[in-house]
Design a protein around this motif. Sequence first.
Motif, PDB file in Angstrom:
ATOM      1  N   LEU A 114     109.363  67.068  79.362  1.00  0.00           N
ATOM      2  CA  LEU A 114     109.614  66.961  77.932  1.00  0.00           C
ATOM      3  C   LEU A 114     109.961  65.507  77.662  1.00  0.00           C
ATOM      4  O   LEU A 114     110.930  64.987  78.230  1.00  0.00           O
ATOM      5  CB  LEU A 114     110.781  67.849  77.520  1.00  0.00           C
ATOM      6  N   VAL A 115     109.206  64.852  76.812  1.00  0.00           N
ATOM      7  CA  VAL A 115     109.379  63.418  76.574  1.00  0.00           C
ATOM      8  C   VAL A 115     109.599  63.171  75.091  1.00  0.00           C
ATOM      9  O   VAL A 115     108.871  63.702  74.246  1.00  0.00           O
ATOM     10  CB  VAL A 115     108.149  62.620  77.052  1.00  0.00           C
ATOM     11  N   GLY A 116     110.584  62.350  74.772  1.00  0.00           N
ATOM     12  CA  GLY A 116     110.857  61.978  73.384  1.00  0.00           C
ATOM     13  C   GLY A 116     112.319  62.048  73.096  1.00  0.00           C
ATOM     14  O   GLY A 116     113.096  61.286  73.643  1.00  0.00           O
ATOM     15  N   GLY A 117     112.695  62.996  72.208  1.00  0.00           N
ATOM     16  CA  GLY A 117     114.100  63.191  71.908  1.00  0.00           C
ATOM     17  C   GLY A 117     114.662  62.116  70.986  1.00  0.00           C
ATOM     18  O   GLY A 117     113.953  61.218  70.542  1.00  0.00           O
ATOM     19  N   PRO A 118     115.950  62.196  70.725  1.00  0.00           N
ATOM     20  CA  PRO A 118     116.850  63.224  71.227  1.00  0.00           C
ATOM     21  C   PRO A 118     116.705  64.585  70.548  1.00  0.00           C
ATOM     22  O   PRO A 118     117.398  65.521  70.925  1.00  0.00           O
ATOM     23  CB  PRO A 118     118.234  62.631  70.979  1.00  0.00           C
ATOM     24  N   GLU A 119     115.778  64.716  69.582  1.00  0.00           N
ATOM     25  CA  GLU A 119     115.583  66.019  68.932  1.00  0.00           C
ATOM     26  C   GLU A 119     114.171  66.570  69.154  1.00  0.00           C
ATOM     27  O   GLU A 119     114.024  67.714  69.567  1.00  0.00           O
ATOM     28  CB  GLU A 119     115.877  65.924  67.434  1.00  0.00           C
ATOM     29  N   THR A 120     113.142  65.783  68.891  1.00  0.00           N
ATOM     30  CA  THR A 120     111.766  66.258  69.017  1.00  0.00           C
ATOM     31  C   THR A 120     111.129  65.694  70.284  1.00  0.00           C
ATOM     32  O   THR A 120     111.109  64.480  70.489  1.00  0.00           O
ATOM     33  CB  THR A 120     110.937  65.862  67.791  1.00  0.00           C
TER      34      THR A 120
END
Length: 238
Positions: A198-204
């Motif tokens: 899972l790459v991205g964040g801190p929410e999507t």
Amino acid sequence: MADVGPLALVGSGEYTPAMLEVEAGLLAGRPPRYVQIPTAASAEGPERLNYWVDLGRAQAERLGVEAVPLVVRTREEAADPAIVAQVAGAGLIYLSGGSPALLARVLRDTPLWRAIVAEWQAGAALAGCSAGAMAMAAHVPELRQPDRPGEPGLGLLPHIRVLPHFDRMPDWVPGVLDHPYYRTHDAYVVGIDEDTALVGGPETFTVAGRQSVWLLRDGRRQEVKVGEQLTLAPPPQP
């Protein structure tokens, strides 16, 4: 945190050709300085630590960036100014696999962890694979001993609980999906398959790699495939 860097929660495969594209993406547009922290494997002995250091160096060479292995085994080493200073200027900081409880116990509330968070908030990418991903939570379980209380986590993502190696973990640890840690309504529970992130964040976040991510709720599994997004927003503050 307008300039905060991307996060990567990885099911397995750190420093391997299978995850080369993911790690290249995390480094894209950032300094070619790859800080690698094998603390989670530090109880497994010098030979195992050397394995992680060598694997990380080989991946950095494939990526054409500088490998900066930080072999940190104790809280004293995590407070050593000479070690802490090496985090500065990182493009990617990576916490590799092993014991999530040990990783959290060694790094939590130390100068090294504060330096890691500061670099991430300034734009560096931050990744955790298997134990490294699990330790980002507020609490880390003892999966094989459900009656034990576990360990306080690093707390960076208190609203997310990761089950790494998801395509294989239920066979390795029978009944893991019934562990109290994962039967919760207080956090998102995500199973991350091997060689997947899972790459991205801190929410999507976006799923990357070769398999899938699974959102686990009320005994059901929602599959999120490579290229698809998953929003894991923190709950509103009271």
